[in-house]
Scaffold this motif. Structure first.
Motif, mmCIF file in Angstrom:
data_model
loop_
_atom_site.group_PDB
_atom_site.id
_atom_site.type_symbol
_atom_site.label_atom_id
_atom_site.label_comp_id
_atom_site.label_asym_id
_atom_site.label_seq_id
_atom_site.Cartn_x
_atom_site.Cartn_y
_atom_site.Cartn_z
ATOM 1 N N ALA A 9 -8.350 6.800 -5.244
ATOM 2 C CA ALA A 9 -7.544 6.040 -4.587
ATOM 3 C C ALA A 9 -7.916 5.536 -3.489
ATOM 4 N N LEU B 231 0.590 9.392 -0.453
ATOM 5 C CA LEU B 231 -0.038 9.415 -1.770
ATOM 6 C C LEU B 231 -0.497 10.467 -2.387
ATOM 7 N N GLY C 105 0.692 -1.138 -0.050
ATOM 8 C CA GLY C 105 -0.110 -0.049 0.068
ATOM 9 C C GLY C 105 0.905 1.301 -0.058
ATOM 10 N N VAL D 53 -6.264 2.733 -0.503
ATOM 11 C CA VAL D 53 -5.266 2.238 0.066
ATOM 12 C C VAL D 53 -5.360 1.314 1.283
ATOM 13 N N THR E 268 -3.080 -1.373 -3.007
ATOM 14 C CA THR E 268 -3.472 -0.030 -3.694
ATOM 15 C C THR E 268 -4.337 -0.030 -4.897
ATOM 16 N N ARG F 14 -3.791 -0.465 4.245
ATOM 17 C CA ARG F 14 -2.183 -0.625 4.894
ATOM 18 C C ARG F 14 -2.523 -0.594 6.343
#
Length: 387
Positions: A133, A93, A79, A135, A166, A137
């Protein structure tokens, strides 16, 4: 010409702010505003995911063409970091997706630049009406939305997550692109090429736009360039009596490694493709070295066996291609390309390294079976006569 026509001062200079320059001249960044440019957009986003796999941090990449004209690129890596990036005014990011990345695709021999630019996903964001987006993580799931190069929502934690990875999705801006239809075949061709050249790569490409149902391909080739040669030969491969000669070699003299596969088939055509750091090349020192090595090995064997008389000239490097299918791939720590299009490899030491390796491997192969060696030499002779 009047004084008004010839006057040129600061008032004539137009200064473009932020992503305005990219949106005004998109062809400078993705090549065009037609299907070719759309394809380049996919490559710019997929670069990072592919490199996660090649670095051993992820196992696979999934690219999906969605029914509403978007593209989703997913990987199962760690990620993208969501912590704030010093001096960036936001998370890592957000920096990845809103700031031009200097030096993208220059991280060494295993770092892939899929397309011709390597300008990064922020340019894709600038040319998209929407980018999202996600992610996963550290057990949490984070999301953020962007449009035309800027974040439109804050990075927000929306719940827990199992696993990591991701997902970046984007929808090209219709105000920029005349053609809005991604070519499945064009994307498949380049991703297949990458999978051939990088044995550890596992890519899935799915098309959800078809009214008669989705289609999907999985691109993974454990035998690398050997599989590539089989693919190029197609239906002729089953009928050829020749084995594929394939090898890999690390050579510190060129600060890199080579992977080569080739064989002769019962056809007059020549099919040779070359690559440097997984980038297609139209020629260069690696291809010159390959041809040198083949010509030297065939000539030496033919003279040893009396297939050439003392008066016969050596086989030239330009005469060994009849029926030959070959893939020559080098991965270098410091590749040097000639020309603006970076299509010709220029590292001078690569020629000798590849040439010697090919000569060694082909020389041994020829000596193992006189019958097939004679068939190869006969095919080369016949091809030279046709020329």
């Amino acid at each position: 010409m009047s004084e008004e026509d010839t006057r040129y001062d600061a008032s004539h200079i137009q200064v473009l702010q932020g992503w305005e320059a990219v949106r005004k001249r998109p062809g400078m960044y993705v090549g065009s505003t037609n299907e070719r440019g759309l394809r380049q957009m996919v490559f710019e986003v997929a670069d990072r995911a592919v490199n996660e796999v090649l670095a051993g941090r992820a196992a696979s990449v999934d690219i999906t063409l969605t029914h509403d004209g978007g593209v989703r690129v997913a990987d199962d890596g760690p990620g993208v970091p969501i912590a704030d990036m010093e001096g960036a005014g936001g998370s890592r990011l957000e920096a990845l997706l809103t700031q031009m990345q200097a030096g993208v695709g220059t991280g060494g021999r295993y770092d892939v630049t899929i397309g011709f630019c390597g300008v990064g996903p922020a340019v894709v964001n600038a040319l998209s009406c929407l980018m999202t987006a996600e992610v996963r993580r550290g057990g949490a799931r984070w999301v953020q939305e962007y449009a035309r190069g800027v974040a439109t929502t804050p990075l927000t934690e929306v719940g827990t997550a199992t696993g990591s990875g991701t997902i970046i999705a984007f929808w090209p801006d219709a105000d920029i692109f005349g053609a809005m239809e991604f070519s499945f075949e064009g994307l498949e061709e380049r991703f297949r090429e990458l999978a051939f050249l990088n044995k550890g790569l596992d890519i899935s490409l799915t098309d959800l736009r078809r009214p008669d149902g989705s289609r999907s391909v999985r691109l993974r080739f454990p035998d690398g360039t050997r599989d590539f040669v089989d693919f190029l030969d197609g239906h002729t491969a089953a009928s050829t009596p020749m084995d594929t000669i394939a090898f890999e070699r690390e050579d510190p003299r060129m600060a890199g490694e080579m992977e080569v596969a080739f064989r002769w088939c019962n056809c007059p055509d020549e099919r040779m493709q070359s690559f440097a750091n997984s980038r297609p090349t139209v020629g260069g020192t690696h291809m010159v070295g390959f041809r040198d090595g083949v010509a030297a090995a065939v000539t030496a064997y033919a003279r040893e066996q009396g297939l050439l008389t003392p008066m016969d000239p050596d086989f030239g490097a330009d005469r060994i291609g009849a029926g030959l299918t070959a893939i020559v791939s080098v991965k270098l720590d410091r590749p040097e390309f000639q020309g603006a299009t970076r299509g010709v490899l220029g590292n001078s030491e690569v020629r000798d390294c590849v040439g010697q390796a090919v000569q060694d491997h082909l020389g041994r192969w020829l000596k193992e079976d006189p019958e097939r060696a004679a068939a190869v030499i006969d095919q080369i002779v016949q091809g030279a006569r046709r020329d």
